[in-house]
Enzyme design. Structure first.
Site, PDB file in Angstrom:
ATOM      1  CB  CYS A 114      -9.200   4.500 -24.571  1.00  0.00           C
ATOM      2  SG  CYS A 114      -7.768   4.886 -25.593  1.00  0.00           S
ATOM      3  CG  ASP A 119       2.889  -2.362  19.826  1.00  0.00           C
ATOM      4  OD1 ASP A 119       3.848  -2.753  20.497  1.00  0.00           O
ATOM      5  OD2 ASP A 119       2.170  -1.392  20.137  1.00  0.00           O
TER       6      ASP A 119
END
Length: 825
Positions: free
Chosen positions: A19, A514
């Site tokens: 768990c 860019d």
């Protein structure tokens, strides 16, 4: 060497965790080890990722730290011993077999070789990094026999499938025995008293509590030993004491709880099986990626074409790929041309043309012609391996929102144990208050029994509090959503590096692009050549092409290509100098030549004002205009344009519609940049930026908008990508620097940004939903159990459903549409 630059990373499989509490325990232990910088343990993938200083700690010590907590850590490299069973032809007697066996055993890298002469097969264990099957084949051929390499000779094991089968077996055994107990209980209660009922139920319950449930108790012991109680502790306390108390029925007339103990454990095992199966479905993306690769490759050896396993390929090998075959690994086309289906890498369904000199991606599909490809990358260096690595890294990472949940989970089980003890004591001290609630509940809840003694009711109520509580739902909230989401992204050509990028991406307020290769195609072309009166075009192109041939700038390549297309033979350049932000200078055939912008002209006192109108006209057409000067005289103006990608304007329009501001950062002059920005609809154009000035511009945008993403090619823009809150690398094929960014868009289209934002928002929404349901469940269920209104058997079932709800909610991510709106219209 400083500590900053000797840090390394290692990932490993962890076995034995049941768990999220186990994962938190291992992570806490690793984080406290000296020399470890950062540790992440993911319960969903059952993997650990550790960044450490190699000068302070080594990998064996890290693995030992995991084992000290009580779990098994296995390095991926430890699985590298391969075992194959191959056919051998040409043997006529046992002495032949002995000869072959002896030869194989003497090859370095082979651990064992055993031949079965009757079936003419050999089983070989070997290290693939030391010896190839091709080498073995040659050695056997030298003896006069043939080693047949079969396509499916390798033993492939699906660990998820093995785990699913193990949990299914445990669940089925528990169901058989607990089902028998429940049937007997109903008969004993409502039909007739069964002689020897108690010993029968004790015997039937034993295989559940101490057989299929033994692993749970071992997990509980480990957790308690490490002072970090987990889910296993709650299940053990909910099942083991009731079973043991039930044994007192042999000696005292007490209420037995054997049925309750067996049912609680069975419900836990049912939930665990369904959870493991669902997690297996969630991890399908990695399996799909692993299965995409070709199994064998046809290579040319000594002029002959032979078939070998892909893992035997080496850089420089020549592969032959026919239509309909998968390309075995990354390489360079050296002969032929074809249409290649690259959808596995880019998500783009349309095949792309690949010809001599172009790169191809391993695992993509050759659709048309026969091609010969030279291997350029193998193993972990291939594009597919990098994709798998990035997806695994994302699945193993954490989202910042998870930190709070992790802290709560650490205190959850101890708090529940305290609440359980307090409930038991309170029930006995204030029994009248508790009994009044139970009597009220009995009027509409069939499982509430007011005829039992106060002590029995107190015990049942306390057990219900234990088994209804579910820390696993909290622990699974993020890992399962990341696992499913990152897999969806990989299928669509969107690679997300980590969970933090997902949380940040959804909050992006502005995206900076860019220009070259992002908004534009990154393949500039000469569009105009304005020759000054008295000059000759071929001579202009000779000087311009020769000087630009020494430059690496994309615009320079366009001029060189133009000169070559005109069949102009380029000369040699001396004293070449590239001036950032201005242009280039050099000497050709004794003449000083300049090619550049206004700044370069002014720097060298070259008069150009008479041609200003021409320059402005070209720039307003979104072209970059450069002046060519020979011996201080302007001889021509050349205009270069980088074509805008077809989808750029639509993608930017949709981003703006989503409330995200767009900006373009470029070295172009203001007029050219403005023209491009206007064409695509960019709201903020930043022009005349030198390469090292992009970082400052990103900082400026962050001050203005807050959270900013930067889109670039991932290599030249690395500093700006790093400065931004989310760096996005965009490109095509194997040339993308996956390591350079938080998000990589394989397809090379701006539409991928929209899909990435939609995906990150969907993942984060699922994470919040998972946490909401986990908190609501515990907030409602625990008080109901404390008041005695919930039977432990129902509590155990509800606990299993809570964990499953989180996993299946994450799986619903697969139905989310992340395509741009203009693609779905």
């Amino acid at each position: 060497m400083t500590q900053a630059n000797n840090s390394q990373k290692v990932s490993f499989k962890i076995r034995g965790m049941s768990c999220s509490g186990c994962a938190a325990n291992v992570q806490k232990k690793l984080s406290n080890v000296e020399g470890i910088i950062n540790a992440n343990v993911n319960i969903a993938t059952e993997k650990g990722q550790v960044e450490y200083y190699s000068s302070k700690i080594n990998v064996p010590a890290i693995l030992k730290a995991v084992e000290d907590v009580g779990y098994k850590a296995i390095l991926e490299e430890e699985k590298k011993i391969e075992k194959v069973t191959l056919k051998i032809t040409g043997m006529s007697c046992t002495s032949c077999a002995n000869n072959v066996e002896k030869t194989l055993r003497n090859i370095e890298g082979i651990i064992s070789a055993n031949i079965n002469f009757v079936v003419e097969k050999v089983t070989i264990e070997y290290y693939p990094q030391k010896v190839r099957l091709l080498d073995m084949k040659k050695k056997i051929a030298d003896l006069g026999y043939e080693l047949v390499v079969e396509e499916n000779s390798e033993e492939r094991v699906d660990e998820d499938e093995i785990k699913i089968q193990k949990t299914k077996r445990a669940m089925m055994i528990s169901l058989i025995f607990s089902g028998a107990i429940m049937i007997l209980m109903i008969i004993n209660m409502f039909v007739m008293r069964i002689p020897g009922y108690l010993p029968i139920t004790v015997v039937l319950g034993f295989p559940i509590i101490f057989g299929t449930g033994w692993k749970v108790h071992v997990g509980s012991f480990k957790a308690l030993k490490n002072k970090s109680p987990n889910m296993d502790v709650l299940v053990t306390l909910g099942s083991l004491p009731p079973y043991l108390i039930g044994l007192l029925g042999f000696f005292f007339p007490v209420q037995t709880f054997i049925e309750m103990a067996a049912t609680i454990m069975s419900f836990h095992l049912i939930g665990k099986y369904l959870e493991v199966r669902a997690k297996g479905r969630a991890s399908q993306a990695i399996k799909k990626l692993l299965e995409m690769g070709a199994k064998t490759a046809k290579v040319i050896v000594d002029g002959k074409e032979i078939e070998i396993p892909v893992k035997d390929l080496q850089v420089g090998d020549i592969m032959v790929i026919r239509p309909g075959e998968k390309i075995p690994t990354d390489g360079l086309v050296i002969d032929g041309n074809s249409l290649i289906d690259e959808s596995m890498a880019t998500g783009e369904s349309m095949p792309v043309k690949r010809e001599k000199g172009q790169e191809v991606i391993g695992a993509t599909l050759n659709k048309q012609g026969l091609i010969k490809v030279q291997v350029t990358k193998v193993g972990k260096d291939t594009f597919l391996s990098q994709v798998i690595k990035m997806v695994e890294e994302c699945q193993g990472s954490k989202v910042p929102i998870q930190e709070f949940a992790d802290r709560i989970t650490g205190y959850f089980v101890p708090t529940i144990i305290i609440i359980t003890i307090a409930t038991f004591i309170s029930f006995n001290l204030f029994s009248a208050f508790h009994l009044s609630i139970i009597r009220w509940g009995a009027t509409f809840l069939p499982w509430v029994n007011t005829d039992l003694s106060t002590l029995t009711l107190a015990f049942i109520t306390a057990t219900a509090v234990l088994v209804i509580s579910c820390p696993c739902a909290l622990g699974l909230g993020t890992p399962t959503a990341l696992m499913v989401g990152s897999g969806i992204g990989a299928e669509k050509g969107i690679l997300i590096r980590n969970g933090e990028a997902i949380q940040t991406f959804r909050d992006v307020k502005a995206i900076a692009f860019d220009k070259t290769g992002t908004i534009t195609k990154g393949k500039p072309e000469v569009t105009d050549l304005v020759i000054i009166a008295g000059e000759k075009e071929k001579e202009v192109l000779y000087f311009a092409g020769t000087i630009e041939n020494a430059s690496e700038h994309p615009l320079a390549h366009a001029i060189v290509e133009k000169a070559k297309n005109e069949k102009i033979r380029l000369g040699e350049v001396d004293d070449f100098n590239a001036l950032v932000g201005m242009g280039v200078v050099g000497t050709i055939d004794g003449a000083k030549v300049l090619v550049g912008n206004r700044k370069l002209m002014m720097e060298n006192n070259i008069p150009y004002e008479a041609y200003e109108k021409e320059l402005v006209r070209l720039e307003e057409e979104a072209k970059t205009a450069m002046m060519i000067v020979k011996e201080s005289k302007l001889i021509a103006i050349v205009a270069v344009a980088d074509p805008i990608k077809e989808e750029s304007a639509r993608a930017i329009a949709e981003l703006e519609a989503m409330g995200i501001k767009t900006a373009m950062i470029t070295g172009d002059n203001k007029r050219t940049a403005g023209a491009i920005g206007k064409k695509v609809g960019i709201s903020h154009v930043i022009s005349e930026v030198l390469p090292d000035g992009k970082v400052e511009e990103v900082v400026s945008l962050q001050k203005q908008y807050g959270t900013v993403a930067m889109v670039g090619d991932g290599i030249n823009d690395a500093p700006a990508l790093k400065q931004s809150n989310v760096g996005i690398a965009i490109g095509t094929g194997t040339d993308i620097a996956i390591e350079a960014a938080d998000v990589t868009l394989v397809r090379g289209e701006l539409t991928g940004i929209i899909s990435a934002i939609k995906l990150s928002r969907a993942i984060f929404r699922k994470i919040k939903e998972n946490y909401f349901w986990a908190w609501i469940y515990n907030a409602v269920a625990i008080p109901v159990a404390m008041f005695g209104l919930l039977h432990p058997m129902l509590g155990a079932a509800a606990m299993a459903v809570s964990s499953l709800n989180v996993v299946y909610n994450s799986l619903r991510l697969k139905k989310v549409n992340i395509e741009p709106n203009f693609n779905t219209k």
